[in-house]
Design a protein around this motif. Structure first.
Motif, short mmCIF file in Angstrom:
data_model
loop_
_atom_site.label_atom_id
_atom_site.label_comp_id
_atom_site.label_asym_id
_atom_site.label_seq_id
_atom_site.Cartn_x
_atom_site.Cartn_y
_atom_site.Cartn_z
N SER A 5 0.64 -1.19 0.09
CA SER A 5 0.02 -0.06 0.04
C SER A 5 0.74 1.29 -0.14
N ILE A 6 0.58 2.34 -0.75
CA ILE A 6 1.15 3.37 -0.87
C ILE A 6 0.55 4.27 0.27
N SER A 7 1.41 5.05 0.94
CA SER A 7 0.80 5.89 1.98
C SER A 7 1.09 7.44 1.28
N TRP A 8 -0.01 8.11 0.96
CA TRP A 8 0.22 9.30 0.35
C TRP A 8 0.01 10.50 1.61
#
Lengths: 317, 317
Positions: A5-8
């Motif tokens: 998952s990408i943490s924006w």
């Protein structure tokens, strides 16, 4: 394949460079009154970092000849950072005399480019900025650095990692720790941006990074997303995508600020900028330079603009 | 912030949809000879998946009226997949009669859109494709599915995740497991693409995913990178970026195949396509429809095109 998952980030900052890198490559030069009007519009839209011009030779870059006048005439608004591009100590002094407290020194990462244009290496050129650093320290000015051709060079093609690293290290040695990795020639691609950004952040954690992209080959927004993924939180943009590319006549210029703002807001990332006001600024800028803006959002409208019904239909449909 | 390394794939496949979604929204319709010339050029460039037309009502979409003729006239090349878009069993039968072994059924994920246009829900519409699945199974045809408005809808704005999931599940129930998440209205953003792509791949690991983007708001290349990061390996593109957007007159159309190919090659990702040939195809297509191509790489040239010296300078400079 794993899909981490990408943490924006919640927020990303936009530096408006339309008054400098945008206008610098335009044929029709707005008057000082028009520049002041644009500056007011940029500030009113909520942008907090503005590159207002350059202290370079007026014969070399006539578009920037009135930067002194602009600095002396403009009303400075609290909380907004005004900066100008400078090539050397003379430029730093002119910026100071005009009342600016921030100036940006620029050098090319590419040794081939530096040797061809200045008969010097990037490292030697940056070492030559020692007088600028001294002057700035004495006069409470802040300096930042821009490293052009970080992602590709018209003289040598790919720029080896070490050449970018050397330029960064030389700036850091001078105590200049806000640095822009710039892609003036529009050669950057998202993988490269992610890899260079990640590596630079690990090597130089003390640096406040900025990235500067042109949309020459339509990759600017993808590069900004890649930069965000690499941890960069400040990006340049120019109203209406003004600027063009000296190496590719007819190509797109700087990434359009309003396209950057629109994308980031759609991604749930705040910029602090009012998009509709930024779109108005871009229309104004385009009218001053006498050609259509190159931004997509001005042609197509925002995503929400094509929705025929009210948002409450979203959950009931 | 953590900066996990991204593992990029060695190869990504391009599906050329210029002959269908590109031409479908153009005013000037190329002749059958011109379409055959384009098809030959696409095959010669190395593209292995080509959407050649649509079996829809000729009055509704006159641009696609000669799809039967095109199918019967074209020389099929081994190893190339030719497919057409079909709306229903009639279309599947016409595709079969014309000698195609692959057809793509399309439905909107948005319930509001389906209800407004067809007085039905997406799930009911897909259940209605049971006759298509039966026909295909009997006749050794393969069906794929396209789910439009997956990323946004002009009627309801955001499309809830469940509506996309329901459409996918209904297709899968019919045994259709090659599915395209399509952004016809150009409303997708990279964060959304990554999140929807990741979630769908986890929920439906048996599905072969395709993504279809329009460059309406300049986010198509960023969306493709996000799709790749989510694990998707097939993307649609249209030569010269033909197509436009019915909801935004004057806006860009499909993402240009040559821009996609150029970016992927710059990222070190193979497409199996010869970029220079793809650029020639785009020029040909633009000349047939009578307007300039919208692709950046045709305006600016490839990155390597601006390099003045030979690549060997890279390591010696």
């Amino acid at each position: 394949m794993s899909t981490p998952s990408i943490s924006w980030p919640e927020k990303v900052s936009l530096c408006e460079v339309g008054l400098r890198d945008g206008l610098q490559n335009e044929k029709v030069i707005p008057s000082i009154e028009q520049k002041l009007q644009l500056l007011d519009a940029v500030v009113a839209s909520g942008v907090k970092i503005i590159e207002i011009g350059a202290f370079v030779h007026p014969k070399a870059v006539p578009q920037m000849a009135d930067t002194d006048t602009l600095c002396r005439t403009m009303k400075k608004v609290d909380g907004v950072e005004y900066r100008a591009l400078v090539p050397n100590i003379k430029g730093v002094q002119r910026a100071f005399d005009a009342g600016l407290s921030k100036a940006k020194l620029t050098v090319s990462a590419s040794e081939a480019h530096c040797l061809a244009n200045f008969n010097s290496t990037p490292v030697k050129m940056i070492e030559g900025f020692a007088d600028c650093a001294e002057f700035a320290a004495k006069n409470a000015m802040t300096l930042s650095g821009a490293i052009s051709t970080s992602f590709g060079c018209p003289f040598q093609g790919k720029v080896p990692f070490e050449q970018v690293e050397n330029a960064v290290r030389s700036f850091v040695k001078l105590g200049i720790t806000e640095l822009s990795l710039s892609d003036t020639t529009g050669m950057a691609n998202p993988r490269q941006v992610y890899e260079l950004g990640t590596a630079m952040r690990q090597l130089f954690p003390q640096v406040q990074w900025v990235m500067h992209f042109h949309n020459t080959r339509d990759m600017a927004l993808a590069n900004i997303v890649a930069g965000i993924q690499a941890g960069v939180r400040m990006f340049d943009g120019a109203f209406a995508g003004l600027g063009g590319c000296p190496f590719a006549p007819g190509a797109s210029g700087n990434v359009a600020s309003e396209d950057v703002i629109h994308m980031l807001h759609e991604m749930g990332i705040d910029t602090g900028v009012d998009l509709l006001k930024a779109m108005d600024t871009a229309r104004l800028a385009a009218s001053f330079v006498g050609h259509a803006p190159s931004s997509a959002v001005l042609k197509a409208g925002r995503c929400v603009d094509i929705v025929k019904e009210k948002p409450q239909a979203q959950n009931n449909a």
